[in-house]
Design a protein around this motif. Structure first.
Motif, mmCIF file in Angstrom:
data_model
loop_
_atom_site.group_PDB
_atom_site.id
_atom_site.type_symbol
_atom_site.label_atom_id
_atom_site.label_comp_id
_atom_site.label_asym_id
_atom_site.label_seq_id
_atom_site.Cartn_x
_atom_site.Cartn_y
_atom_site.Cartn_z
ATOM 1 N N SER A 105 0.825 -1.205 0.000
ATOM 2 C CA SER A 105 0.000 0.000 0.000
ATOM 3 C C SER A 105 0.862 1.258 0.000
ATOM 4 O O SER A 105 0.548 2.251 -0.674
ATOM 5 C CB SER A 105 -0.924 -0.015 1.218
ATOM 6 O OG SER A 105 -1.685 1.162 1.299
ATOM 7 N N GLU B 192 0.963 4.118 -2.831
ATOM 8 C CA GLU B 192 0.722 5.520 -2.482
ATOM 9 C C GLU B 192 1.792 6.421 -3.095
ATOM 10 O O GLU B 192 1.493 7.526 -3.560
ATOM 11 C CB GLU B 192 0.695 5.667 -0.968
ATOM 12 C CG GLU B 192 0.237 7.042 -0.496
ATOM 13 C CD GLU B 192 0.073 7.117 1.011
ATOM 14 O OE1 GLU B 192 -0.053 8.242 1.516
ATOM 15 O OE2 GLU B 192 0.082 6.056 1.663
ATOM 16 N N THR C 67 -5.114 3.423 -1.355
ATOM 17 C CA THR C 67 -5.747 2.133 -1.073
ATOM 18 C C THR C 67 -6.229 2.069 0.367
ATOM 19 O O THR C 67 -5.628 2.663 1.259
ATOM 20 C CB THR C 67 -4.777 0.956 -1.320
ATOM 21 O OG1 THR C 67 -3.620 1.142 -0.505
ATOM 22 C CG2 THR C 67 -4.383 0.859 -2.772
ATOM 23 N N VAL D 118 -6.696 -0.559 3.433
ATOM 24 C CA VAL D 118 -6.189 -1.855 3.873
ATOM 25 C C VAL D 118 -7.062 -2.367 5.013
ATOM 26 O O VAL D 118 -7.265 -1.659 6.003
ATOM 27 C CB VAL D 118 -4.719 -1.769 4.331
ATOM 28 C CG1 VAL D 118 -4.244 -3.119 4.858
ATOM 29 C CG2 VAL D 118 -3.836 -1.317 3.171
#
Length: 308
Positions: free
Chosen positions: A203, A207, A213, A215
């Motif tokens: 993630s 980024e 995203t 999680v």
């Protein structure tokens, strides 16, 4: 994580003589303290795993809360009929604490790999499945387990793992709910067990590439919180599930079923272990890389999927 769980059981057992711990020919430090402090509540059945399950069922019929501790393959496939008939068919308070997923015992190859354990346990009526990502989720899972009297399967990691949650789960969280680790918009990454570390790193990589995203960790696979799923994925463009488990009936099928049954307009992709027995033997990090569930593999798969 496994030390945390065994110590939790030990502290409970010191105050309740009806708590029993059974194991088979595993003489090492994880269970040593329990045996030394509470020898009357500890049984080593030696190399007789199937007998251990039947003994555990008999003890549960006498109002004991029983824990069986071992390595995943020896308590799933080898004892499956005893778990199905002796424990689940009678809905007994027998808790199966299993150590190590697929790659944790990497030097011992397929005799010690656990690649289909969640699959075979999901089929069993009454069986509940916990797969915590760190010691915080494990402690919350044990609290939930001690509040109930169903059969439980608790999947633990063999090695050290980082603590993903600061000091506790969000206020009011129960283990049958999911745990939001990070919230963003473009895609939702859902994982279970300690593969969460790789998902968080993936993630962060995404980024840095401009992709946000969310999680989510799933410490409880069965039961699973349908409402939570719907609320957190129904507006996402993409949903990905990541698990260190075979492609057959792990976490992903529970998510896919809920998406399909509720007509959620989202795209879905699963990342998993292929339906094969590996022909190579190497450490856990390498084996994850080999099947693209290390953090680079996860990030690249998500990036490629979103771009195409």
């Amino acid at each position: 994580m496994r030390n945390c769980v065994v110590n939790y059981i030990l502290e409970k057992a010191k105050r309740d003589k009806n708590i029993m711990l059974l194991t088979w020919d595993l003489w090492y430090w994880v269970t040593d303290n329990f045996e030394k402090e509470l020898p009357e509540q500890f049984i080593n059945v030696w190399i007789a795993e199937q007998n251990m399950i039947s003994i555990a069922a008999w003890l549960a019929l006498t109002w004991k809360k029983v824990f069986c501790y071992s390595i995943i393959p020896f308590l799933t496939m080898r004892c499956y009929e005893q778990i199905r008939i002796d424990v689940c068919a009678q809905n007994l308070d027998v808790n199966l604490v299993w150590v190590a997923g697929w790659f944790a015992y990497w030097t011992l190859w397929n005799t010690h790999y656990g690649i289909e354990d969640i699959n075979v346990m999901k089929w069993l009526p009454n069986m509940k499945i916990l797969a915590p990502a760190d010691k915080i989720e494990a402690e919350a899972g044990m609290k939930y387990l001690f509040e109930n009297q169903w059969p439980f399967f608790v999947r633990l990691n063999r090695w050290w793992e980082p603590i993903f949650h600061e000091n506790w789960l969000p206020k009011g969280t129960i283990i049958s709910e999911w745990v939001i680790v990070k919230t963003w918009n473009d895609a939702c990454l859902i994982s279970t067990w300690n593969i969460l570390w790789n998902v968080i790193k993936a993630s962060e990589i995404l980024e840095n590439k401009g992709i946000s995203t969310e999680v989510i960790s799933v410490p409880s696979i069965k039961p699973i919180d349908d409402d939570f799923i719907l609320n957190h994925i129904k507006w996402k463009k993409w949903v990905f599930t990541i698990e260190e488990h075979t492609v057959i009936w792990g976490l992903w099928d529970s998510i896919a079923t809920i998406i399909a049954e509720n007509w959620i307009q989202t795209k879905f992709k699963k990342l998993w272990i292929p339906d094969i027995f590996p022909e190579i033997v190497w450490n856990q990090d390498y084996m994850r890389w080999h099947v693209w569930i290390d953090w680079d593999g996860i990030a690249n798969t998500v990036l490629h999927t979103l771009q195409n």
